[in-house]
Design a protein around this motif. Structure first.
Motif, PDB file in Angstrom:
ATOM      1  N   VAL A   1       0.571  -1.011  -0.017  1.00  0.00           N
ATOM      2  CA  VAL A   1       0.136   0.236  -0.012  1.00  0.00           C
ATOM      3  C   VAL A   1       1.112   1.426   0.265  1.00  0.00           C
ATOM      4  CG1 VAL A   1      -1.925  -1.277   1.137  1.00  0.00           C
ATOM      5  CG2 VAL A   1       0.237   0.388   2.449  1.00  0.00           C
ATOM      6  N   VAL A   2       0.006   2.114   0.133  1.00  0.00           N
ATOM      7  CA  VAL A   2       0.905   4.197   0.063  1.00  0.00           C
ATOM      8  C   VAL A   2      -0.476   4.169   0.971  1.00  0.00           C
ATOM      9  CG1 VAL A   2       0.947   6.366  -1.059  1.00  0.00           C
ATOM     10  CG2 VAL A   2       1.249   3.867  -3.133  1.00  0.00           C
ATOM     11  N   ALA A   3       0.296   4.610   2.235  1.00  0.00           N
ATOM     12  CA  ALA A   3      -0.429   4.511   3.083  1.00  0.00           C
ATOM     13  C   ALA A   3      -0.587   6.255   3.384  1.00  0.00           C
ATOM     14  CB  ALA A   3       0.653   4.108   4.907  1.00  0.00           C
ATOM     15  N   GLN A   4      -1.025   6.915   4.247  1.00  0.00           N
ATOM     16  CA  GLN A   4      -1.725   7.892   4.409  1.00  0.00           C
ATOM     17  C   GLN A   4      -1.845   7.234   5.954  1.00  0.00           C
ATOM     18  OE1 GLN A   4      -4.345   9.874   2.495  1.00  0.00           O
ATOM     19  NE2 GLN A   4      -6.127   8.125   2.375  1.00  0.00           N
ATOM     20  N   ASN A   5      -1.491   8.602   6.956  1.00  0.00           N
ATOM     21  CA  ASN A   5      -1.128   9.119   7.962  1.00  0.00           C
ATOM     22  C   ASN A   5      -2.695   9.805   8.590  1.00  0.00           C
ATOM     23  OD1 ASN A   5      -0.199   9.391  10.812  1.00  0.00           O
ATOM     24  ND2 ASN A   5       1.901   9.697   9.921  1.00  0.00           N
TER      25      ASN A   5
END
Length: 341
Positions: free
Chosen positions: A291-295
């Protein structure tokens, strides 16, 4: 007093044998009262379990409420839940309470919720803007000192602080990762409507990664979906093409769930897959989800800190705070393009 009725200021006054004004002076700390009377009133408040109506008091004296109004598009989306939780944790230290409502991404419903929050004189207004919403009606409130912060997407027709993810850079990283594993036909399934800010930014990141690799943008590889079911259907249609993609990029977490559902249903283990935003149990999938993880926790914290700074008198120009994303490699995005069905 009836057992099923909430106690009032008058009930406390009657219990002690004083006027309602005297009770109000004690509770608000705004007038002389003898220590003995004060003790009697506080004892009656505890006995009757009286809760002051702070909203009514604030409207009466012209002050703000001790609440923060937050409008989000979907109460069931884990991303927005995490954002809200972080906001609540941050403002709680200032004695503020978070009130939240869902707009269902409807600009009319968003406006109604916003007006309700304004009517109760919230100390801070925060919202995830709906597509098509016009926020010019907030200009008088913003000019009057009300902190307004947009989250996840910029607002329209209003200069106010915004806190967003690095959407374009994150999508670029995710698609570049698939390209690095040999994929040349990469499907993109984004959110609806097509002019949604996050969808547009992530598509730009997708396109820039293709361009950087010398790959041609193919409109037939781009689909839209707004739910798990429609994302599953879009996945099926992409994979049924004569020249199907060997990899997929999901524009958000709800789309990712739909792709996972369809790949599992059709027993497709040859498709590489990267999602923008993490999903529950991503690590226990087979293979685990890259994944491209957001915060969301940092987005919520940054939004709350910016709002509190405005509440404390910061009158600097409106600014956009961009919270970085990060690529988390787990397995699904590392399948080689040489594997075919």
């Amino acid at each position: 007093m009836a057992a099923n009725r909430r106690p009032t200021l008058a009930d406390v006054a009657q219990e002690v044998g004083v006027s309602a004004k005297t009770v109000s002076r004690v509770l608000n700390g705004d007038g002389p009262v003898s220590p003995q009377t004060r003790e009697q009133i506080l004892a009656a408040v505890a006995k009757l379990n009286f809760q002051p109506n702070l909203m009514a008091r604030n409207i009466r004296v012209g002050g703000p409420d001790t609440t923060v109004g937050l409008v989000i598009p979907d109460l069931g989306n884990p991303f927005f839940g995490a954002v809200a939780g972080s906001i609540e944790d941050t403002v709680r230290d200032r004695g503020l309470t978070l009130l939240m409502g869902s707009s269902a991404d409807d600009p009319h419903r968003e406006r109604e919720l916003t007006e309700k929050f304004l009517a109760r004189r919230v100390s801070i207004l925060m919202l995830v803007p709906s597509v098509g919403a016009d926020h010019s009606h907030l200009k008088p409130h913003r000019a009057g000192g009300l902190p307004v912060v947009f989250i996840d997407r910029p607002g329209m027709s209003l200069a106010a602080d915004s806190v967003v993810s690095s959407n374009r850079a994150g999508a670029h990283d995710g698609v570049s990762h698939l390209i690095a594993h040999g994929h040349r036909r990469i499907g993109f399934i984004g959110d609806l409507p097509p002019n949604l800010y996050t969808r547009r930014e992530r598509l730009k990141g997708y396109r820039s990664a293709l361009e950087e690799a010398g790959l041609t943008y193919d409109r037939s590889l781009v689909a839209n979906a707004h739910s798990q079911n429609t994302a599953a259907s879009a996945t099926s249609q992409l994979l049924d093409q004569a020249n199907p993609p060997t990899a997929l990029f999901a524009g958000n977490n709800m789309v990712a769930l739909g792709i996972i559902t369809e790949l599992s249903r059709s027993k497709r283990k040859d498709i590489a897959f990267v999602a923008f935003d993490d999903v529950p149990l991503a690590e226990v999938l087979e293979p685990a989800l890259t994944v491209v993880a957001q915060n969301p926790e940092e987005i919520g914290r940054a939004a709350a800190v910016a709002a509190l700074a405005r509440l404390d008198g910061d009158r600097s120009r409106a600014r956009t705070i961009t919270v970085p994303t990060r690529l988390i490699i787990r397995g699904s995005g590392e399948r080689s393009a040489t594997i075919r069905r």
